[in-house]
Design a protein around this motif. Structure first.
Motif, PDB file in Angstrom:
ATOM      1  N   THR A   8       5.610  13.288   9.301  1.00 48.98           N
ATOM      2  CA  THR A   8       5.649  12.631  10.598  1.00 48.98           C
ATOM      3  C   THR A   8       7.094  12.420  10.982  1.00 48.98           C
ATOM      4  OG1 THR A   8       5.566  10.435   9.605  1.00 48.98           O
ATOM      5  CG2 THR A   8       3.468  11.412  10.246  1.00 48.98           C
ATOM      6  N   GLN A  28      -0.514  -0.863  11.493  1.00 52.05           N
ATOM      7  CA  GLN A  28      -0.891   0.295  10.712  1.00 52.05           C
ATOM      8  C   GLN A  28      -0.039   0.455   9.465  1.00 52.05           C
ATOM      9  OE1 GLN A  28       0.804   0.409  13.540  1.00 52.05           O
ATOM     10  NE2 GLN A  28       2.315   2.061  13.528  1.00 52.05           N
ATOM     11  N   SER A  29      -0.509   1.316   8.574  1.00 55.21           N
ATOM     12  CA  SER A  29       0.250   1.623   7.368  1.00 55.21           C
ATOM     13  C   SER A  29       1.518   2.374   7.728  1.00 55.21           C
ATOM     14  CB  SER A  29      -0.595   2.465   6.407  1.00 55.21           C
ATOM     15  OG  SER A  29      -1.736   1.759   5.986  1.00 55.21           O
ATOM     16  N   ARG A  30       2.537   2.207   6.926  1.00 56.22           N
ATOM     17  CA  ARG A  30       3.786   2.939   7.137  1.00 56.22           C
ATOM     18  C   ARG A  30       3.625   4.338   6.562  1.00 56.22           C
ATOM     19  NH1 ARG A  30       9.729   0.437   5.682  1.00 56.22           N
ATOM     20  NH2 ARG A  30      10.987   1.964   6.821  1.00 56.22           N
ATOM     21  N   ARG A  31       3.857   5.355   7.384  1.00 57.92           N
ATOM     22  CA  ARG A  31       3.573   6.736   7.014  1.00 57.92           C
ATOM     23  C   ARG A  31       4.791   7.429   6.419  1.00 57.92           C
ATOM     24  NH1 ARG A  31      -0.635   9.076   9.746  1.00 57.92           N
ATOM     25  NH2 ARG A  31      -0.348  10.691   8.153  1.00 57.92           N
ATOM     26  N   GLN A 223      -3.338   7.735   3.641  1.00 54.83           N
ATOM     27  CA  GLN A 223      -3.292   8.673   4.759  1.00 54.83           C
ATOM     28  C   GLN A 223      -2.440   9.903   4.486  1.00 54.83           C
ATOM     29  OE1 GLN A 223      -3.094   6.975   8.801  1.00 54.83           O
ATOM     30  NE2 GLN A 223      -2.825   4.968   7.814  1.00 54.83           N
ATOM     31  N   ASP A 224      -1.541   9.836   3.509  1.00 58.51           N
ATOM     32  CA  ASP A 224      -0.571  10.917   3.324  1.00 58.51           C
ATOM     33  C   ASP A 224      -0.744  11.703   2.039  1.00 58.51           C
ATOM     34  OD1 ASP A 224       0.835  10.463   5.738  1.00 58.51           O
ATOM     35  OD2 ASP A 224       1.840   8.753   4.820  1.00 58.51           O
ATOM     36  N   PHE A 235       9.896   7.329   4.067  1.00 58.80           N
ATOM     37  CA  PHE A 235       8.970   6.786   5.047  1.00 58.80           C
ATOM     38  C   PHE A 235       9.616   6.694   6.422  1.00 58.80           C
ATOM     39  CE2 PHE A 235       7.438   5.506   0.958  1.00 58.80           C
ATOM     40  CZ  PHE A 235       6.064   5.643   1.058  1.00 58.80           C
ATOM     41  N   ILE A 242       3.302  -0.237   3.052  1.00 62.83           N
ATOM     42  CA  ILE A 242       3.155   0.933   2.191  1.00 62.83           C
ATOM     43  C   ILE A 242       2.159   0.557   1.094  1.00 62.83           C
ATOM     44  CG2 ILE A 242       4.327   2.449   0.540  1.00 62.83           C
ATOM     45  CD1 ILE A 242       6.897   1.935   2.204  1.00 62.83           C
TER      46      ILE A 242
END
Length: 297
Positions: A8, A28-31, A223-224, A235, A242
């Protein structure tokens, strides 16, 4: 760059108070923005170097994972404005600094060195285990008080813990760095998880640089996907939590800080590049060609 996957795009840096916060952050979660496999040269696997990933991770400018057998020896010259933290994962590290001070650090401890030469080697008379370490170089340009040459070694019992986290720099929960002159507003942890154990981290406000690097086992983000041994995940800049789950008995380091805006080198070789020439063989022919092309333009 080698072995890199962009997941991302990084967001814009955030400005905030920088107060520590390991509590949950709503949203949201940190991607993961970038996932990279380290590059191995003999016993050393480079995960961050100043001429590639280090341009995104300042103030973290160099990170390597290494394994040395008995008798292995390395000379490290800390440059002005650079702090070097060597975290011992297994075995024993014997060292001598520029003042003649000698010491030994066993698994679970670490050394911290600012400008000056540090010679360290595997302590083969202390343990039969190979010496495994993470070595991190930190830009201290925002911490003038940390410039004075010094070395400090921290024994395992002196490293404060909060759950599975051992704190080398900064703070997590009630655990703080034991260093007398730790650089401010930088977190650096060693995290050990059992199989399937979960752990979560919310970076302090303003920490728009966050990464983790695995040395044993692996971790999975919801998610990753997985981050495997000798890989580093960077990130995105946006805030969030996280959350990782261990695949087997796992060990990794995590760093977070506010990003520095200064370029590491502009129009010539940065002093830390000169120091790394001996420590990271074979890479500087590539760097020299890049600089030469820039001058011809």
């Amino acid at each position: 760059m080698f072995g890199i996957t962009f997941l991302t795009p990084p967001g814009k840096p955030e400005c905030s108070s920088g107060k520590p916060s390991s509590a949950s952050v709503a949203g949201q979660s940190r991607r993961i923005a970038l996932l990279r496999s380290g590059r191995r040269h003999g016993p050393i696997t480079r995960l961050i170097t100043p001429w590639d990933l280090g341009e995104l991770t300042q103030p973290f400018v160099f990170l390597c994972y290494s394994e040395l057998g008995p008798g292995g020896r390395t000379v490290v010259g800390a440059q002005p404005g650079i702090g070097i933290l060597t975290l011992v994962l297994s075995g024993a590290l014997a060292f001598q600094d520029a003042t003649g001070t000698k010491g030994t650090v066993v698994a679970g401890g670490f050394t911290w060195t600012t400008p000056g030469e540090l010679v360290w080697h595997a302590g083969d008379r202390i343990t039969d285990e190979p010496l495994r370490t993470f070595q991190l170089w930190v830009d201290l340009s925002r911490s003038p008080a940390s410039f004075a040459g010094e070395s400090q070694w921290v024994a395992p019992p002196e490293v404060q813990e909060e759950g599975p986290v051992r704190v080398a720099l900064g703070q997590f929960g009630h655990a703080r760095s034991p260093l007398a002159h730790a650089p401010p507003d930088i977190n650096y942890f060693h995290v050990r998880l059992k199989d399937a154990q979960r752990w979560r981290y919310a970076a302090p406000n303003g920490h728009n640089v966050t990464w983790l690097a695995v040395d044993r086992g692996g971790v999975r983000l919801q998610q990753d996907g997985p981050v495997l041994r000798e890989q580093i995940a960077l990130f995105g800049d946006s805030r969030g939590v996280i959350e990782v789950q261990a695949d087997g008995e796992s060990s990794f380091v995590l760093g977070s800080a506010r990003r520095l805006s200064d370029a590491l080198w502009q129009g010539g070789r940065h002093p830390i590049d000169t120091a790394l020439a001996a420590f990271v063989p074979g890479e500087f022919s590539v760097l020299d060609r890049r600089l030469a092309r820039g001058k011809r333009r």
